[in-house]
Design a protein around this motif. Structure first.
Motif, PDB file in Angstrom:
ATOM      1  N   MET A 195      44.518 -59.183 -57.161  1.00  0.00           N
ATOM      2  CA  MET A 195      44.308 -57.673 -56.686  1.00  0.00           C
ATOM      3  C   MET A 195      43.243 -57.040 -57.771  1.00  0.00           C
ATOM      4  SD  MET A 195      47.902 -55.629 -56.679  1.00  0.00           S
ATOM      5  CE  MET A 195      48.998 -55.781 -55.058  1.00  0.00           C
ATOM      6  N   PHE A 196      42.736 -57.786 -58.789  1.00  0.00           N
ATOM      7  CA  PHE A 196      41.284 -57.708 -59.344  1.00  0.00           C
ATOM      8  C   PHE A 196      40.761 -59.018 -59.862  1.00  0.00           C
ATOM      9  CE2 PHE A 196      44.963 -56.436 -62.137  1.00  0.00           C
ATOM     10  CZ  PHE A 196      44.823 -57.238 -63.537  1.00  0.00           C
ATOM     11  N   PHE A 197      39.378 -58.886 -59.817  1.00  0.00           N
ATOM     12  CA  PHE A 197      38.700 -60.304 -59.865  1.00  0.00           C
ATOM     13  C   PHE A 197      37.836 -60.017 -61.148  1.00  0.00           C
ATOM     14  CE2 PHE A 197      40.425 -59.449 -55.769  1.00  0.00           C
ATOM     15  CZ  PHE A 197      41.076 -60.777 -55.533  1.00  0.00           C
ATOM     16  N   GLY A 198      37.793 -60.819 -61.838  1.00  0.00           N
ATOM     17  CA  GLY A 198      36.709 -60.733 -63.003  1.00  0.00           C
ATOM     18  C   GLY A 198      35.351 -61.457 -62.443  1.00  0.00           C
ATOM     19  N   THR A 199      34.443 -60.927 -63.014  1.00  0.00           N
ATOM     20  CA  THR A 199      33.107 -61.218 -62.715  1.00  0.00           C
ATOM     21  C   THR A 199      32.161 -61.812 -63.474  1.00  0.00           C
ATOM     22  OG1 THR A 199      32.003 -58.997 -62.995  1.00  0.00           O
ATOM     23  CG2 THR A 199      33.034 -59.285 -60.756  1.00  0.00           C
ATOM     24  N   LYS A 200      32.469 -61.819 -64.918  1.00  0.00           N
ATOM     25  CA  LYS A 200      31.515 -62.095 -65.897  1.00  0.00           C
ATOM     26  C   LYS A 200      32.408 -62.412 -67.226  1.00  0.00           C
ATOM     27  CE  LYS A 200      29.057 -58.757 -65.014  1.00  0.00           C
ATOM     28  NZ  LYS A 200      27.970 -57.752 -65.046  1.00  0.00           N
ATOM     29  N   ILE A 201      31.915 -62.863 -68.204  1.00  0.00           N
ATOM     30  CA  ILE A 201      32.593 -62.712 -69.573  1.00  0.00           C
ATOM     31  C   ILE A 201      31.724 -62.043 -70.478  1.00  0.00           C
ATOM     32  CG2 ILE A 201      33.299 -64.109 -71.599  1.00  0.00           C
ATOM     33  CD1 ILE A 201      33.909 -66.295 -69.599  1.00  0.00           C
TER      34      ILE A 201
END
Length: 321
Positions: A115-121
């Motif tokens: 339902m949600f997705f990381g894009t970077k750190i």
């Protein structure tokens, strides 16, 4: 029949008005958000993106007001942390996207229910003014009388990264709530986001600051008298996740946007913007350490969502709110 026909026409008109338009709410800086939108539209020129930016907590306040009014505008959220998105997930406000192109990315960077997705750190470390302060190696080393009124701390009531940092370090025995109590004793008043905190450190108004890594590294590269410390206890980190609202009027283009952020092209853009990519095959930007050289502090997102109201209340009470 005429009333029904008129209603149907209005519904069709509303759908047509939104066709090809994607509405994005983001906490990215205006410059970075424009770059992100421009890169997406270069790949998908038929999609018009209308975007609004603010601090994550402020965006959540706007969204809650829209929910109360029955007029939810964004299709996609691209914000700082998973906690706020976890709260929306809990309330049934997010759309699952099980086909999202997460590839071989670390499962810790995206929601297990897709339902949600990381894009970077993005980690939060200790920034310091190289002309007025000395480097230290510990969070607790900040709690020195010499630093009274000299530490810039973003507020977790405004900044998603600061909220994530709060939820992370209060569960680290070597830091805990004692760290925030120590800041309060030094008359530190958390406020705003990373931008104002960095300006305070760079200008010499503050000696130290709790600031996101990329902001400090970019400022240093531009000649600002700042540098960044990764304390020995470890650093909190966020993944700037993206999510599709369950009420999205344009879910098809919203999915294209998610896939773009996760794609090789999207991850290369992350590097170009000066952030650590999720894609392990890409070289981080100049000035960043290797991930193996720093200690990342884990955070239990589900536990953070469950405890969030109490944590915010204790934070406010700690600083006399």
């Amino acid at each position: 029949m005429r009333i029904l026909a008129a209603t149907a026409l209005l519904l069709l008109a509303g759908t047509a008005a939104n066709a090809g338009t994607l509405t994005l709410y983001t906490s990215q800086s205006a410059e970075i958000a424009q770059q992100t939108v421009d890169a997406f539209q270069a790949k998908y020129p038929d999609v018009k993106v209308e975007w609004t930016r603010n601090g994550t907590s402020q965006l959540m306040n706007v969204l809650q007001a829209e929910i109360a009014a029955g007029d939810i505008r964004p299709d996609v959220l691209l914000v700082a942390d998973t906690i706020n998105l976890g709260l929306l997930k809990k309330d049934g406000r997010l759309l699952a996207y099980p086909e999202a192109k997460v590839g071989a990315y670390d499962k810790a960077t995206y929601d297990k229910d897709m339902m949600f997705f990381g894009t970077k750190i993005i980690s939060t470390g200790i920034a310091y003014n190289t002309a007025s302060a000395k480097p230290i190696d510990s969070w607790n080393a900040l709690l020195d009388e010499a630093n009274r009124n000299q530490i810039a701390v973003p507020s977790p009531l405004y900044s998603g990264a600061a909220l994530n940092h709060l939820h992370t370090v209060i569960n680290v025995p070597a830091i805990g709530w004692d760290f925030y109590a120590g800041l309060a004793k030094l008359d530190i008043a958390p406020e705003g986001g990373n931008g104002p905190a960095l300006k305070a450190v760079a200008s010499g108004i503050a000696k130290y600051g709790l600031i996101a890594d990329a902001d400090v590294i970019r400022a240093k590269a531009a000649g600002s008298p700042v540098d960044l410390i990764f304390p020995k206890e470890g650093v909190s980190f966020i993944t700037e996740p993206a999510a599709i609202l369950s009420s999205a009027k344009n879910p098809a283009d919203a999915k294209l946007f998610i896939d773009f952020l996760l794609s090789k092209e999207g991850q290369e853009m992350v590097v170009q913007q000066g952030n650590m990519p999720l894609d392990p095959t890409l070289t981080p930007p100049a000035g960043f350490p290797k991930l193996t050289d720093i200690k990342l502090l884990p955070m239990d997102a589900d536990a953070a969502v469950a405890a969030d109201a109490d944590v915010r209340a204790k934070f406010t009470a700690t600083f006399g709110g």
